[in-house]
Design a protein around this motif. Structure first.
Motif, PDB file in Angstrom:
ATOM      1  N   GLN A 107      12.923  -7.844  11.656  1.00  0.00           N
ATOM      2  CA  GLN A 107      12.589  -8.495  10.406  1.00  0.00           C
ATOM      3  C   GLN A 107      13.767  -8.362   9.442  1.00  0.00           C
ATOM      4  OE1 GLN A 107       9.827 -10.261   9.869  1.00  0.00           O
ATOM      5  NE2 GLN A 107       9.163  -9.841  11.970  1.00  0.00           N
ATOM      6  N   PRO A 108      13.791  -9.159   8.368  1.00  0.00           N
ATOM      7  CA  PRO A 108      14.888  -9.037   7.400  1.00  0.00           C
ATOM      8  C   PRO A 108      15.001  -7.627   6.834  1.00  0.00           C
ATOM      9  CG  PRO A 108      13.616 -11.029   6.999  1.00  0.00           C
ATOM     10  CD  PRO A 108      12.869 -10.243   8.042  1.00  0.00           C
ATOM     11  N   ASP A 109      16.171  -7.338   6.319  1.00  0.00           N
ATOM     12  CA  ASP A 109      16.453  -6.031   5.743  1.00  0.00           C
ATOM     13  C   ASP A 109      15.439  -5.705   4.657  1.00  0.00           C
ATOM     14  OD1 ASP A 109      17.511  -3.696   4.844  1.00  0.00           O
ATOM     15  OD2 ASP A 109      19.412  -4.532   4.175  1.00  0.00           O
ATOM     16  N   PRO A 110      14.651  -4.604   4.793  1.00  0.00           N
ATOM     17  CA  PRO A 110      13.647  -4.271   3.776  1.00  0.00           C
ATOM     18  C   PRO A 110      14.307  -3.941   2.445  1.00  0.00           C
ATOM     19  CG  PRO A 110      13.906  -2.460   5.325  1.00  0.00           C
ATOM     20  CD  PRO A 110      14.706  -3.609   5.870  1.00  0.00           C
ATOM     21  N   GLN A 111      13.631  -4.337   1.355  1.00  0.00           N
ATOM     22  CA  GLN A 111      14.150  -4.097   0.022  1.00  0.00           C
ATOM     23  C   GLN A 111      13.440  -2.920  -0.626  1.00  0.00           C
ATOM     24  OE1 GLN A 111      16.805  -5.848  -1.023  1.00  0.00           O
ATOM     25  NE2 GLN A 111      16.718  -6.895   0.964  1.00  0.00           N
ATOM     26  N   ALA A 112      14.095  -2.375  -1.656  1.00  0.00           N
ATOM     27  CA  ALA A 112      13.549  -1.192  -2.320  1.00  0.00           C
ATOM     28  C   ALA A 112      12.299  -1.498  -3.105  1.00  0.00           C
ATOM     29  CB  ALA A 112      14.613  -0.596  -3.248  1.00  0.00           C
ATOM     30  N   ASP A 113      12.081  -2.789  -3.478  1.00  0.00           N
ATOM     31  CA  ASP A 113      10.902  -3.105  -4.279  1.00  0.00           C
ATOM     32  C   ASP A 113       9.617  -3.087  -3.456  1.00  0.00           C
ATOM     33  OD1 ASP A 113      11.366  -5.300  -2.744  1.00  0.00           O
ATOM     34  OD2 ASP A 113      11.573  -6.719  -4.397  1.00  0.00           O
ATOM     35  N   THR A 114       9.721  -2.795  -2.173  1.00  0.00           N
ATOM     36  CA  THR A 114       8.534  -2.689  -1.322  1.00  0.00           C
ATOM     37  C   THR A 114       8.048  -1.251  -1.202  1.00  0.00           C
ATOM     38  OG1 THR A 114       9.881  -2.419   0.684  1.00  0.00           O
ATOM     39  CG2 THR A 114       9.331  -4.666   0.022  1.00  0.00           C
ATOM     40  N   LEU A 115       8.526  -0.366  -2.061  1.00  0.00           N
ATOM     41  CA  LEU A 115       8.240   1.057  -1.924  1.00  0.00           C
ATOM     42  C   LEU A 115       7.069   1.523  -2.774  1.00  0.00           C
ATOM     43  CD1 LEU A 115      11.874   2.512  -1.937  1.00  0.00           C
ATOM     44  CD2 LEU A 115      10.432   1.946   0.018  1.00  0.00           C
ATOM     45  N   ALA A 116       6.335   0.594  -3.382  1.00  0.00           N
ATOM     46  CA  ALA A 116       5.270   1.022  -4.294  1.00  0.00           C
ATOM     47  C   ALA A 116       4.207   1.857  -3.596  1.00  0.00           C
ATOM     48  CB  ALA A 116       4.637  -0.199  -4.952  1.00  0.00           C
ATOM     49  N   ASP A 117       3.955   1.557  -2.325  1.00  0.00           N
ATOM     50  CA  ASP A 117       2.920   2.288  -1.597  1.00  0.00           C
ATOM     51  C   ASP A 117       3.493   3.349  -0.676  1.00  0.00           C
ATOM     52  OD1 ASP A 117       4.139   0.511   0.074  1.00  0.00           O
ATOM     53  OD2 ASP A 117       2.309  -0.187   1.068  1.00  0.00           O
ATOM     54  N   HIS A 118       4.755   3.730  -0.897  1.00  0.00           N
ATOM     55  CA  HIS A 118       5.339   4.780  -0.072  1.00  0.00           C
ATOM     56  C   HIS A 118       4.663   6.116  -0.400  1.00  0.00           C
ATOM     57  CE1 HIS A 118       8.222   7.366   1.919  1.00  0.00           C
ATOM     58  NE2 HIS A 118       8.830   6.297   2.411  1.00  0.00           N
ATOM     59  N   PRO A 119       4.140   6.844   0.599  1.00  0.00           N
ATOM     60  CA  PRO A 119       3.382   8.072   0.293  1.00  0.00           C
ATOM     61  C   PRO A 119       4.205   9.150  -0.402  1.00  0.00           C
ATOM     62  CG  PRO A 119       3.755   7.829   2.670  1.00  0.00           C
ATOM     63  CD  PRO A 119       4.144   6.544   2.039  1.00  0.00           C
ATOM     64  N   GLN A 120       5.498   9.228  -0.089  1.00  0.00           N
ATOM     65  CA  GLN A 120       6.313  10.232  -0.775  1.00  0.00           C
ATOM     66  C   GLN A 120       6.427   9.942  -2.267  1.00  0.00           C
ATOM     67  OE1 GLN A 120       9.746  10.245   2.261  1.00  0.00           O
ATOM     68  NE2 GLN A 120       9.845  12.286   1.381  1.00  0.00           N
ATOM     69  N   LEU A 121       6.587   8.665  -2.614  1.00  0.00           N
ATOM     70  CA  LEU A 121       6.664   8.302  -4.028  1.00  0.00           C
ATOM     71  C   LEU A 121       5.297   8.409  -4.694  1.00  0.00           C
ATOM     72  CD1 LEU A 121       9.120   5.274  -3.889  1.00  0.00           C
ATOM     73  CD2 LEU A 121       9.592   7.667  -4.427  1.00  0.00           C
ATOM     74  N   GLN A 122       4.249   8.097  -3.956  1.00  0.00           N
ATOM     75  CA  GLN A 122       2.908   8.277  -4.506  1.00  0.00           C
ATOM     76  C   GLN A 122       2.642   9.746  -4.812  1.00  0.00           C
ATOM     77  OE1 GLN A 122       0.364   6.485  -1.533  1.00  0.00           O
ATOM     78  NE2 GLN A 122       0.451   4.468  -2.502  1.00  0.00           N
ATOM     79  N   ALA A 123       3.077  10.606  -3.909  1.00  0.00           N
ATOM     80  CA  ALA A 123       2.921  12.043  -4.159  1.00  0.00           C
ATOM     81  C   ALA A 123       3.728  12.474  -5.375  1.00  0.00           C
ATOM     82  CB  ALA A 123       3.362  12.832  -2.924  1.00  0.00           C
ATOM     83  N   GLY A 124       4.948  11.947  -5.507  1.00  0.00           N
ATOM     84  CA  GLY A 124       5.767  12.296  -6.657  1.00  0.00           C
ATOM     85  C   GLY A 124       5.168  11.810  -7.963  1.00  0.00           C
ATOM     86  N   ASP A 125       4.666  10.564  -7.979  1.00  0.00           N
ATOM     87  CA  ASP A 125       4.044  10.042  -9.202  1.00  0.00           C
ATOM     88  C   ASP A 125       2.807  10.851  -9.577  1.00  0.00           C
ATOM     89  OD1 ASP A 125       5.974   8.097  -9.326  1.00  0.00           O
ATOM     90  OD2 ASP A 125       4.749   6.562  -8.338  1.00  0.00           O
ATOM     91  N   LEU A 165      12.548   3.420  11.222  1.00  0.00           N
ATOM     92  CA  LEU A 165      12.577   2.404  10.171  1.00  0.00           C
ATOM     93  C   LEU A 165      11.203   2.279   9.527  1.00  0.00           C
ATOM     94  CD1 LEU A 165      14.016   0.157   8.643  1.00  0.00           C
ATOM     95  CD2 LEU A 165      13.455  -1.397  10.533  1.00  0.00           C
ATOM     96  N   LYS A 166      10.164   2.301  10.338  1.00  0.00           N
ATOM     97  CA  LYS A 166       8.800   2.280   9.806  1.00  0.00           C
ATOM     98  C   LYS A 166       8.529   3.521   8.952  1.00  0.00           C
ATOM     99  CE  LYS A 166       6.210  -1.220  11.525  1.00  0.00           C
ATOM    100  NZ  LYS A 166       5.128  -1.935  10.859  1.00  0.00           N
ATOM    101  N   GLN A 167       8.977   4.662   9.445  1.00  0.00           N
ATOM    102  CA  GLN A 167       8.767   5.901   8.689  1.00  0.00           C
ATOM    103  C   GLN A 167       9.528   5.864   7.362  1.00  0.00           C
ATOM    104  OE1 GLN A 167      10.671   9.379  10.150  1.00  0.00           O
ATOM    105  NE2 GLN A 167       9.283  10.814   9.149  1.00  0.00           N
ATOM    106  N   ALA A 168      10.755   5.347   7.393  1.00  0.00           N
ATOM    107  CA  ALA A 168      11.551   5.287   6.164  1.00  0.00           C
ATOM    108  C   ALA A 168      10.850   4.454   5.104  1.00  0.00           C
ATOM    109  CB  ALA A 168      12.932   4.705   6.468  1.00  0.00           C
ATOM    110  N   GLY A 169      10.132   3.406   5.521  1.00  0.00           N
ATOM    111  CA  GLY A 169       9.383   2.597   4.577  1.00  0.00           C
ATOM    112  C   GLY A 169       8.012   3.144   4.258  1.00  0.00           C
ATOM    113  N   GLY A 170       7.646   4.273   4.883  1.00  0.00           N
ATOM    114  CA  GLY A 170       6.347   4.881   4.604  1.00  0.00           C
ATOM    115  C   GLY A 170       5.185   4.170   5.249  1.00  0.00           C
ATOM    116  N   ARG A 171       5.441   3.421   6.331  1.00  0.00           N
ATOM    117  CA  ARG A 171       4.375   2.617   6.947  1.00  0.00           C
ATOM    118  C   ARG A 171       4.183   2.934   8.429  1.00  0.00           C
ATOM    119  NH1 ARG A 171       7.026  -0.887   3.367  1.00  0.00           N
ATOM    120  NH2 ARG A 171       5.643  -1.821   1.808  1.00  0.00           N
ATOM    121  N   LEU A 172       4.664   4.044   8.883  1.00  0.00           N
ATOM    122  CA  LEU A 172       4.510   4.410  10.290  1.00  0.00           C
ATOM    123  C   LEU A 172       3.083   4.867  10.560  1.00  0.00           C
ATOM    124  CD1 LEU A 172       5.838   4.848  13.036  1.00  0.00           C
ATOM    125  CD2 LEU A 172       6.485   7.142  12.283  1.00  0.00           C
ATOM    126  N   THR A 173       2.444   4.274  11.585  1.00  0.00           N
ATOM    127  CA  THR A 173       1.073   4.605  11.945  1.00  0.00           C
ATOM    128  C   THR A 173       0.969   4.845  13.450  1.00  0.00           C
ATOM    129  OG1 THR A 173       0.402   2.301  12.325  1.00  0.00           O
ATOM    130  CG2 THR A 173       0.234   3.147  10.059  1.00  0.00           C
TER     131      THR A 173
END
Length: 419
Positions: free
Chosen positions: A220-238, A399-407
């Motif tokens: 898929q195209p190069d993922p962008q940083a604006d797709t990180l809203a649901d990243h669990p690490q950032l959710q934990a930080g917020d 790559l999936k893990q880096a985006g916080g979407r690995l299942t």
């Protein structure tokens, strides 16, 4: 009797021949239940949930019952029973502490998802590390066997006067080097197996390998940083930042009064006469106003502000790390596709070259050195192809893990590529 013996052998033969095999999902099931790091994260989640209940307790009714025995002068002893029910009405600090505990529980839930994704990625890494180590050992063992055969052939040709004795020494030197490399490969495989066992909690069985005809798909195209809203690490930080802000409110509320509703009741002897008792009940409001705390409230507020600033800085560092890691993993996955295509062409050429050089050596147009070099080149090319395929599969999961979407579904998709 012979007929029955054959029937018995046919009946048990398949069971004896079938060796246990492990794949990614089988090993994940064991790791999910036995990995201490994940168990610790689960326990921390339960602890955070219990902290919420503990923080809620001061806001709920409190009931105390006291029984005391007294004696006045020479009179007989008597019992006094008192009861007090307190219900908080206004307690800003306790309410803020409850909100902070809830935010910390949300942060821990997100951290638990991070831990589960880390287990999925680490399992894949160690699984394919072991497959790579097995491929290395197979390649080096095959090289060693080829060199041993060359030693035998050289000895025959020298005995027949067709080659010089130096050819035997050269072949034996190559064989000795191959044997040393094979031993290193055995040690590397043992370490890779132990690493996988450490993660899973038991020794792995024979592993399934990637299908030989498998080809990587287009990314898929190069993922962008604006797709990180649901990243669990950032959710934990917020959530941690929210908790820190609530702790500031709780510290600031140390200056504020608290108000509680009280219901008291006391049952005691009347005029110190045990047979005659009376009960007194009262309903009231209890107002507590802090006047002087020795500077503790101000110090606690400064501590809470510092912790909030630490959490804000940590979240920003995490965000930048995630953005960089996503870019790096996408480049790794994309680059491995190109690498596979290049190495496939080289590996096919190396096989054809080895076959041609072996034929040339039989008719005298190629030297033993040419054969030795061709064996090493072909073995290295096949090994590099295997390693590149393994790296690509792992890069997809990372790559999936880096985006916080690995299942687990992603692991199951990779599992379908094994045979």
């Amino acid at each position: 009797m012979k007929q029955w013996a054959w029937i018995a052998l046919l009946g048990i033969g398949p069971h004896v021949a079938a060796a246990p095999v492990d794949d990614l999902l089988t090993l994940y099931t064991h790791a999910r239940a036995n990995y201490p790091t994940l168990q610790r994260a689960a326990a921390q989640t339960r602890l955070a949930s219990a902290d919420v209940d503990a923080a809620r307790a001061p806001l709920l009714p409190q009931w105390q019952l006291n029984v005391s025995q007294q004696r006045a002068g020479g009179a007989p002893s008597y019992n006094t029973t008192s009861s007090k029910i307190t219900q908080s009405v206004v307690d800003v600090a306790a309410r803020a502490n409850l909100n902070a505990a809830r935010a910390e529980a949300n942060a821990q839930d997100a951290n638990f998802h991070v831990a589960k994704q880390a287990l999925l990625a680490e399992l894949a890494i160690r699984y394919f590390d072991m497959l790579t180590a097995e491929s290395q050992l197979a390649t080096y063992t095959a090289n060693e066997a080829a060199f041993a055969e060359l030693v035998r052939q050289s000895e025959v040709r020298v005995a027949e006067g067709l080659s010089a004795a130096a050819d035997v020494d050269q072949a034996r030197a190559a064989l000795g080097l191959a044997q040393a490399i094979t031993q290193q490969a055995k040690e590397a495989l043992a370490d890779a197996r132990q690493a996988l066992q450490q993660l899973v909690g038991r020794a792995p069985e024979q592993l399934k390998h990637l299908k030989k005809k498998w080809q990587p798909a287009v990314l898929q195209p190069d993922p962008q940083a604006d797709t990180l809203a649901d990243h669990p690490q950032l959710q934990a930080g917020d959530a941690s930042i929210s908790a820190a802000k609530e702790r500031i409110h709780a510290a600031q509320a140390g200056h504020l009064p608290t108000l509680a509703l009280t219901v008291t009741s006391e049952r005691a002897p009347r005029d110190y006469q045990a047979p005659r008792t009376s009960t007194h009940s009262a309903v009231g409001l209890q107002l507590s106003i802090p006047l002087m705390m020795g500077g503790a409230t101000l110090a606690q507020e400064r501590q809470a502000v510092a912790r909030r600033d630490i959490e804000i800085a940590q979240v920003e560092m995490t965000r930048r790390d995630i953005t960089r890691n996503m870019k790096a993993q996408w480049e790794a996955a994309q680059g491995s596709i190109t690498q596979i295509k290049i190495i496939e062409a080289g590996a096919a050429a190396a096989e054809r070259a080895l076959a041609a050089i072996r034929s040339g050596q039989q008719i005298g147009t190629r030297t033993l050195t040419d054969v030795l070099n061709a064996i090493q080149t072909n073995g290295q090319a096949q090994l590099q192809l295997t390693q590149a395929r393994h790296r690509h599969v792992v890069a997809l999961l990372l790559l999936k893990q880096a985006g916080g979407r690995l299942t687990v579904d992603d692991l199951a998709a990779i599992n379908t590529l094994l045979e």
